[in-house]
Design an enzyme around this catalytic site. Structure first.
Site, PDB file in Angstrom:
ATOM      1  CD  GLU A 114      -1.732  -2.410   1.184  1.00  0.00           C
ATOM      2  OE1 GLU A 114      -0.505  -2.624   1.670  1.00  0.00           O
ATOM      3  OE2 GLU A 114      -2.455  -3.411   0.949  1.00  0.00           O
ATOM      4  CG  HIS A 153     -11.508  -6.839   6.643  1.00  0.00           C
ATOM      5  ND1 HIS A 153     -10.519  -7.114   7.572  1.00  0.00           N
ATOM      6  CD2 HIS A 153     -10.970  -7.147   5.476  1.00  0.00           C
ATOM      7  CE1 HIS A 153      -9.612  -7.773   6.827  1.00  0.00           C
ATOM      8  NE2 HIS A 153      -9.866  -7.889   5.542  1.00  0.00           N
TER       9      HIS A 153
HETATM   10  C1  LIG Z   1      -2.590  -4.673   4.044  1.00  0.00           C
HETATM   11  C2  LIG Z   1      -3.549  -5.542   3.390  1.00  0.00           C
HETATM   12  N1  LIG Z   1      -3.418  -5.494   2.086  1.00  0.00           N
HETATM   13  C3  LIG Z   1      -4.209  -6.528   1.171  1.00  0.00           C
HETATM   14  C4  LIG Z   1      -4.825  -7.238   2.196  1.00  0.00           C
HETATM   15  C5  LIG Z   1      -5.838  -8.362   1.300  1.00  0.00           C
HETATM   16  N2  LIG Z   1      -5.329  -9.533   1.331  1.00  0.00           N
HETATM   17  C6  LIG Z   1      -5.716 -10.414   2.204  1.00  0.00           C
HETATM   18  S1  LIG Z   1      -4.915 -11.827   2.027  1.00  0.00           S
HETATM   19  C7  LIG Z   1      -4.088 -11.540   0.758  1.00  0.00           C
HETATM   20  C8  LIG Z   1      -2.921 -12.118   0.108  1.00  0.00           C
HETATM   21  C9  LIG Z   1      -1.921 -12.549   0.944  1.00  0.00           C
HETATM   22  O1  LIG Z   1      -1.081 -13.479   0.053  1.00  0.00           O
HETATM   23  P1  LIG Z   1      -0.100 -14.472   0.880  1.00  0.00           P
HETATM   24  O2  LIG Z   1       0.540 -13.759   2.012  1.00  0.00           O
HETATM   25  O3  LIG Z   1       0.662 -15.090  -0.119  1.00  0.00           O
HETATM   26  O4  LIG Z   1      -0.969 -15.614   1.644  1.00  0.00           O
HETATM   27  P2  LIG Z   1      -1.743 -16.738   0.984  1.00  0.00           P
HETATM   28  O5  LIG Z   1      -3.230 -16.301   0.980  1.00  0.00           O
HETATM   29  O6  LIG Z   1      -1.219 -16.938  -0.546  1.00  0.00           O
HETATM   30  O7  LIG Z   1      -1.595 -17.787   2.022  1.00  0.00           O
HETATM   31  C10 LIG Z   1      -4.509 -10.187   0.425  1.00  0.00           C
HETATM   32  C11 LIG Z   1      -3.899  -9.177  -0.815  1.00  0.00           C
HETATM   33  C12 LIG Z   1      -4.885  -7.401   3.371  1.00  0.00           C
HETATM   34  N3  LIG Z   1      -5.607  -8.271   4.158  1.00  0.00           N
HETATM   35  N4  LIG Z   1      -4.004  -6.408   3.990  1.00  0.00           N
END
Ligand SMILES: Cc1ncc(C[n+]2csc(CCOP(=O)(O)OP(=O)(O)O)c2C)c(N)n1
Ligand SMILES: [Mg+2]
Lengths: 328, 323
Positions: free
Chosen positions: B61, B130
């Site tokens: 972000e 959220h």
């Molecule tokens: C600061 C922030 N940005 C975006 C999100 C939305 N979001 C939640 S999980 C995620 C993906 C995370 O990917 P990863 O760390 O690889 O975990 P995975 O789901 O693949 O196990 C995103 C973009 C969030 N929760 N917080």
């Protein structure tokens, strides 16, 4: 570092438990009995079991949120039913039913969670700093996904941990996906752990479907940090065979993910089946033992669900909550 | 021409994006998993505009916000999608201290046309990040315009105004309204920032609300129609804020209830209440009442039904000021 047969059995049992709980969570959310969202673990839970397996109670851990940290927590010895109760909005919940999806087990040095992904990294620096400051011998297990390494605070944390030689394991559960993006479109290179090199942090890449390989990597990483060598980065390669979040789309960029490929992964890369085959081949367990372990795991999941349902929904008054914002 | 075509709020936003991106090549979008359409407002935009104008970023972000700012300085017009508005807090310095203040601090020579979007709102049982609604934070910091539509019509018009505006605009919507349907004209129109809208006329009491709470206020107005005549004013935009329209409404009704889903302390409702004291004290026959989120973190679990402003709480406040 090799594992004893007893260690292998505990790891196997805990993976069976975590996968049964993951399925139970899916039943619960589909039945409308869960509050908030759920991110299914599927076949990606072996790294979490390994991450928690060799920690002492006082070693701080931040679980990765896939399967909402169930694998990490139960492997660390935490009684998981209070977390599930939290997720069902119950009075018995570990956050008194106020959080939906956060864990809170301060006695086990699992302090909480955040909906903002990446929030854990600077906190882990703090855990490591405190460990050194107190000369307590604690080690930090900082678990996350591969996507979370986009956040600048992750890089700040790697830098600070390296500078201060903090006793921290950066444990990355790399499923190649971040929400609806393929990590190869977000990160220039095949392994997120290559970041570590820039900070002089050693790293290893492990097969995340191989429970025992993950566990051996955890032992090795923990030995490294316990000996005062500073941080280490472990990347466990795993897979996401379902959508990011229950009920959401399953895309990578503008394209749908390949359902056949996911089905094949699910079929051939189930870490419990792979571990069972190993234990049978090595004659550590018989088929009856394995069936028993799986049946026990299913029963435990049912019992956890029943425990949660028996607890009343947490509905504190506004006045009660206002009194709970600050400590006395 | 204007048939009663209905779109969801998300579809209305998407339509504004499509029309503005066709009109102006400098407009592009930046966000996490927007190509796949995490939410329907970005669904299939790549098909028309390609991945170079609908850009997926890593989870970053701070980087996204700084990138939007730099790109705007170099003449582009970014739409920065934070997914949940609470994620923008990771870019607090860029959003609250820099984007809005740079222009003034650098001699007002180089405006920053940036639209920041995010969904937010209490009532989804997920709590905190959220749910949090950052418009109170935004209005506190000079230089950022902030709005939140209550209807698909306003969503399309406000989004067009935001994209055409040469200042940073934080454009929020309530998650519970994303699938809310309503009339949206096919033609090009703009709902200017800083113009409130009377969503229902009345003569006994004014309710000022925005976003989802406009709908709660309308419910109350309908329920009380044989007892109390309620006027519902939709702020639509928090900064600039249309004080004149509000004062005209109070002149008629002499009573004001402000509904604000954000925390009560130091928020938009408090600000409006102070402005009304300063500029409309003589118009009032009763003290202003606020209905807000209490000063506790937005909880998850089953509790948020107690903490968000509900029709019941609004009705209670209306009855109190009308006593
Ligand atoms: C600061 C922030 N940005 C975006 C999100 C939305 N979001 C939640 S999980 C995620 C993906 C995370 O990917 P990863 O760390 O690889 O975990 P995975 O789901 O693949 O196990 C995103 C973009 C969030 N929760 N917080
Ligand atoms: Mg991932």
């Amino acid at each position: 570092m090799s594992l004893t047969n007893d260690q292998k059995i505990v790891l196997f049992r805990n993976l069976a438990r975590a996968m049964a709980l993951d399925r139970m969570m899916m039943r619960v959310i589909r039945a409308g009995k869960m509050v908030g969202f759920y991110h299914e673990g599927g076949i990606a839970l072996a790294p979490g079991i390994a991450a928690g397996a060799f920690l002492q109670k006082e070693d701080p851990m931040w679980p990765h949120y896939r399967a909402h940290g169930l694998a990490h927590m139960l492997s660390k010895g935490i009684d998981i039913k209070y977390y599930v109760a939290e997720h069902m909005g119950r009075e018995a919940g570990c956050c008194k039913g106020r959080s939906s999806f956060h864990m809170s087990f301060p006695e086990d040095h699992v302090f909480g969670f955040s909906g903002n992904i990446g929030a854990n990294f600077p906190l882990s620096v703090g855990y490591g700093f405190a460990a050194k400051y107190k000369q307590s011998g604690q080690v930090v297990m900082n678990c996350s996904g591969d996507g979370s390494y986009g956040e600048g605070r992750c890089h700040e944390a790697l830098l600070m941990s390296a500078n201060w030689k903090l006793p921290a394991v950066f444990w990355c559960e790399a499923n190649g996906m971040a929400q609806h993006s393929n990590v190869k479109d977000l990160f220039p290179g095949p392994n997120v752990s290559s970041l570590a090199a820039g900070f002089g942090i050693p790293s290893m890449v492990v097969d995340g479907q191989d429970l025992f390989a993950c566990a051996e990597a955890a032992l090795q990483a923990l030995a490294h940090v316990r000996q005062g060598n500073g941080p280490i980065f472990v990347e466990c390669k795993t897979y996401r065979v379902q959508e990011h979040s229950v009920g959401g789309v399953n895309y990578e960029g503008p394209n749908q993910r390949d359902p056949e490929l996911m089905a094949k992964w699910k079929e051939t890369l189930n870490p419990l089946a792979l571990a069972a085959a190993r234990l049978l081949a090595e004659k550590v367990l018989t088929q009856e033992d394995i069936d028993q372990i799986k049946a026990d795991a299913e029963r435990e999941a049912d019992e956890v669900e029943a425990f949660c349902e028996a607890s009343p929904k947490a509905l504190p008054s506004v006045a009660e909550m206002q009194a709970a914002v600050y400590t006395a | 021409m204007s048939s009663q075509r209905e779109l969801t709020l998300c579809e209305a936003i998407r339509e504004a994006y499509v029309e503005e991106m066709r009109r102006d090549e400098r407009v592009f979008m930046l966000g996490i998993s927007i190509q796949a359409g995490t939410f329907p407002h970005t669904k299939n935009l790549c098909e028309e505009f390609g991945t170079h104008r609908v850009v997926d970023t890593p989870l970053a972000e701070t980087g996204m916000a700084g990138c939007a700012m730099g790109a705007a300085q170099e003449g582009l017009r970014p739409i920065l999608d934070f997914m949940y508005a609470g994620f923008s807090y990771f870019a607090g310095s860029e959003v609250f201290l820099q984007m809005g203040q740079y222009h003034f601090l650098h001699g007002s020579q180089h405006p920053l046309p940036i639209v920041m979007v995010g969904t937010c709102g209490v009532g989804r049982r997920v709590g905190n990040e959220h749910a949090t609604l950052p418009y109170g934070m935004a209005i506190h910091h000079p230089g950022i315009k902030t709005c939140m539509p209550a209807t698909p019509y306003d969503a399309k018009g406000l989004m067009k105004a935001a994209i055409r505006d040469d200042n940073p605009v934080l454009f929020l919507w309530h998650t519970n309204l994303m699938m809310h349907k309503g009339y949206v004209p096919e033609e090009d129109y703009v709902v200017p920032l800083g113009v409130a809208d009377i969503k229902r006329e009345g003569s006994d009491v004014t309710i000022l609300a925005s976003g989802l709470q406009v709908h709660s206020a309308l419910k109350v107005a309908e329920k009380l129609k044989d007892e109390i005549s309620v006027e519902v004013v939709d702020a639509r935009s928090f900064e600039p804020f249309d004080r004149e329209s509000l004062l005209r409404s109070i002149e008629k009704t002499t009573r004001l209830v402000i509904v604000d889903e954000d925390f009560e302390r130091g928020g938009f409702a408090a600000e409006v209440s102070a402005q009304v004291m300063e500029h409309g004290y003589d118009l009032l026959d009763a003290p202003v009442r606020r209905v807000c989120h209490p000063n506790i973190p937005v909880p998850g679990g089953y509790i948020d039904v107690y903490t968000m402003p509900t029709s019941e709480r609004i009705e209670e406040a209306v009855r109190e000021v009308c006593r």
